[in-house]
Write a protein that holds these residues in place. Structure first.
Motif, short mmCIF file in Angstrom:
data_model
loop_
_atom_site.label_atom_id
_atom_site.label_comp_id
_atom_site.label_asym_id
_atom_site.label_seq_id
_atom_site.Cartn_x
_atom_site.Cartn_y
_atom_site.Cartn_z
N SER A 214 0.88 -1.18 0.00
CA SER A 214 0.00 0.00 0.00
C SER A 214 0.91 1.22 0.00
CB SER A 214 -0.91 0.00 1.23
OG SER A 214 -0.14 0.07 2.41
N ASN A 215 0.69 2.13 -0.91
CA ASN A 215 1.58 3.28 -1.04
C ASN A 215 1.44 4.21 0.17
OD1 ASN A 215 2.39 2.31 -3.45
ND2 ASN A 215 1.19 3.71 -4.70
N ARG A 216 2.51 4.91 0.48
CA ARG A 216 2.54 5.82 1.61
C ARG A 216 3.11 7.16 1.16
NH1 ARG A 216 6.17 6.99 5.72
NH2 ARG A 216 7.69 5.60 4.77
N THR B 47 4.92 9.41 10.08
CA THR B 47 4.57 8.04 9.69
C THR B 47 4.08 7.95 8.26
OG1 THR B 47 2.32 8.32 10.54
CG2 THR B 47 3.98 7.44 12.06
N GLY B 48 3.54 9.05 7.72
CA GLY B 48 2.99 9.03 6.37
C GLY B 48 1.52 8.66 6.35
N ASP C 132 -1.58 6.66 4.14
CA ASP C 132 -1.82 5.68 3.10
C ASP C 132 -2.43 6.35 1.88
OD1 ASP C 132 -0.85 3.61 4.63
OD2 ASP C 132 -2.80 3.12 5.48
#
Length: 542
Positions: free
Chosen positions: A436-438, A483-484, A486
């Motif tokens: 999953s991209n961040r 943390t970024g 999603d």
């Protein structure tokens, strides 16, 4: 002249006083040291160092800071201090890359702050908190890199001792053995030395212990991105997948002009419909082909193989959207066709070609349109070969690092007059391509972003006010800058959701590589959307 000097000293004293007061306020004991700070730094947990240690802010002053800190790190190789770099220089944000690289600091133990920002409430304290929170993990990584640096030197010495025992008599026997295979002695010996060195490195207990310590890293707790524009993990990925280009100079002179793992492509300068027509490259997509025939069948004169087995792949320009399109299939995450053209290859296990020696030699000749831009390492090539042939004998391979895509972001909000207004600060960040991209932004922009969002709340369209207020929550800011968040890469605007009280909170929309006006043409779509994060991909620095 003296008045100017005293004025400068007064400004320096103001900054030192502010820094000392804030550090004392969080329980730290502070020592003030001049340009000769090496001795005083031997027991320090935190060093705040001026980029320009002289009053003239000259190149020599900057080099003095760098050389002094390098000496501190050399003397404290097992326990480096946390470092915060400060300056009144307008280019501090850009100069941090040079400072980090020349001193050898890790980004996770290093931050920058302008002198004018030290007086702002919470700014310096936040940087100290971020560095201290991830101190343990940063030391584990530092220890691993230092152990590897020491270990490879010792392993090289032992490997040299072993290889020196070989003499001409041994090489004569080896050459006789290889002659029936058609394999050159030089390439074989390079492979042998690589294997011996790897074996000796694996014998270094310090490297093994430091690697075991890395297992304790908290993979779900990310430190803030602090030097995003200088990241280039794709180079590390590329070097784990491909042999060095010079290695191909050791190829056999007879047989086919390719080897197992070679990737065949049309030169970007030659590519076009006319060149592709009537060849295995025919079609609208940019194709490349991977050689999967074993080397032993391709050498000798004549070679055992009558034709070369080729696996077809589609070359996509490297970018977050393209990566999403191919990541679920069998792919090679990075391939350089030249210095400017980097891409991702999606392999088509249903598309196999074969080609004879004459036709292949013609394509790869000096007058031909094709070339070999890279060769996959044997283990990686065999893994693809096994995926193609069967599921019976798969060979394990080193899992590649996540692909990171540098981005530049302009943040917009809709004001009370329903006008689209950008925040003053453009955010640097990275899109991390994983399952999953961040998306996360450079922590250096955190405080400017906070100030500008607070100012925007006073003039934001009423239906977006709550979303901007939610953006200033600590959990939201940590998500954006630590943390970024999603994010699924797509051309359509996606919600930007951050942690909230028990559930996620939407604070805006994320738009990539499209103008906001085109992505949300209706003003009514924008006025209640909150913050609009408009991303543009930027090329990675080498």
């Amino acid at each position: 002249m003296f008045e100017a000097f005293l004025g400068n000293q007064q400004q320096v004293r103001k900054f030192i006083g502010a820094a000392t007061a804030r550090l004392n306020g969080i329980g730290l004991k502070v020592s003030e040291v001049g340009r000769d700070f090496i001795g005083a730094a031997k027991d320090a947990d935190l060093i705040i160092v001026d980029l320009f240690l002289g009053s003239e802010q000259a190149e020599g002053d900057k080099n003095r800071s760098i050389s002094g800190l390098k000496e501190v790190l050399r003397e404290r190789s097992d326990n480096p201090p946390i470092v915060i770099l400060t300056s009144a220089h307008n280019s501090l944000h850009d100069l941090r890359h040079e400072f980090r690289d020349k001193t050898g600091l890790l980004a996770s133990g290093f931050r920058t702050i302008k002198k004018s920002e030290i007086e702002e409430d919470g700014h310096l304290e936040q940087l100290v908190f971020e560095l201290a929170e991830h101190r343990g993990d940063a030391l584990k990584l530092w220890s691993f890199l230092k152990s590897w640096e020491t270990g490879i030197s010792q392993a090289l010495q032992r490997a040299q001792n072993e290889v020196r025992k070989l003499d001409l008599e041994d090489l004569s026997h080896v050459k006789q053995m290889l002659s029936s295979e058609g394999v050159p002695l030089g390439g074989y010996m390079v492979d042998i030395m690589d294997a011996v060195l790897a074996h000796e490195l694996e014998a270094e207990q310090g490297v093994i212990d430091a690697a075991i310590a890395l297992n304790a890293l908290e993979a779900t707790s990310f430190p803030p991105n602090s030097i995003t524009g200088n990241k280039n993990t794709l180079e590390v990925v590329r070097k784990t997948l491909f042999v060095n280009e010079k290695r191909r100079q050791l190829d056999p002179s007879s047989g086919f002009p390719v080897s197992l793992g070679d990737i065949i492509a049309i030169s970007p300068e030659e590519d076009g419909p006319d060149v592709r027509s009537g060849t295995i490259f025919e079609g609208d997509e940019r194709r490349v082909f991977l050689v999967l025939t074993p080397l032993c069948d391709l050498v000798r004169d004549p070679p055992k193989a009558k034709r070369v087995l080729l696996l077809a792949g589609i070359f996509y320009d490297h970018g977050a959207l393209n990566f999403k399109a191919v990541a679920n299939g069998v792919h090679t995450p990075v391939l350089d066709l030249n210095a400017e053209l980097r891409g991702i290859v999606k392999w088509d296990l249903k598309h196999v070609e074969t080609i004879g020696n004459d036709a292949l030699s013609s394509l790869l000749s000096a007058e031909g349109p094709c070339f070999v831009p890279a060769r996959l390492k044997e283990q990686t090539a065999i893994s693809l070969q096994q995926k193609l042939l069967s599921d019976l004998g798969r060979v394990g391979e080193l899992k590649t690092m996540p692909s990171m895509f540098p981005v530049r972001c302009v943040v917009y909000f809709t004001n009370s007059h329903r006008e689209l207004v950008p925040l003053a600060t453009n955010l640097d960040g990275v899109l991390v391509g994983e399952s999953s991209n961040r998306l996360a932004f450079d922590a250096a922009h955190r405080f400017n972003f906070m100030k500008e969002v607070r100012a925007a709340i006073a003039d934001v369209y009423e239906t977006s006010r709550a979303k901007l207020e939610s953006t200033l929550a600590p959990s939201a800011l940590d998500a954006l800058f630590t943390t970024g968040v999603d994010y699924k890469s797509d051309v359509k605007p996606k919600p930007c959701k951050v942690p909230g009280d028990g559930d996620s909170v939407e604070i805006g929309r994320i738009i990539i590589n499209v103008l906001v006006e085109d992505a949300l043409p209706d003003i009514g779509q924008r006025q209640g959307a909150g913050l609009l994060f408009a991303l543009d991909e930027t090329p990675a620095n080498g």
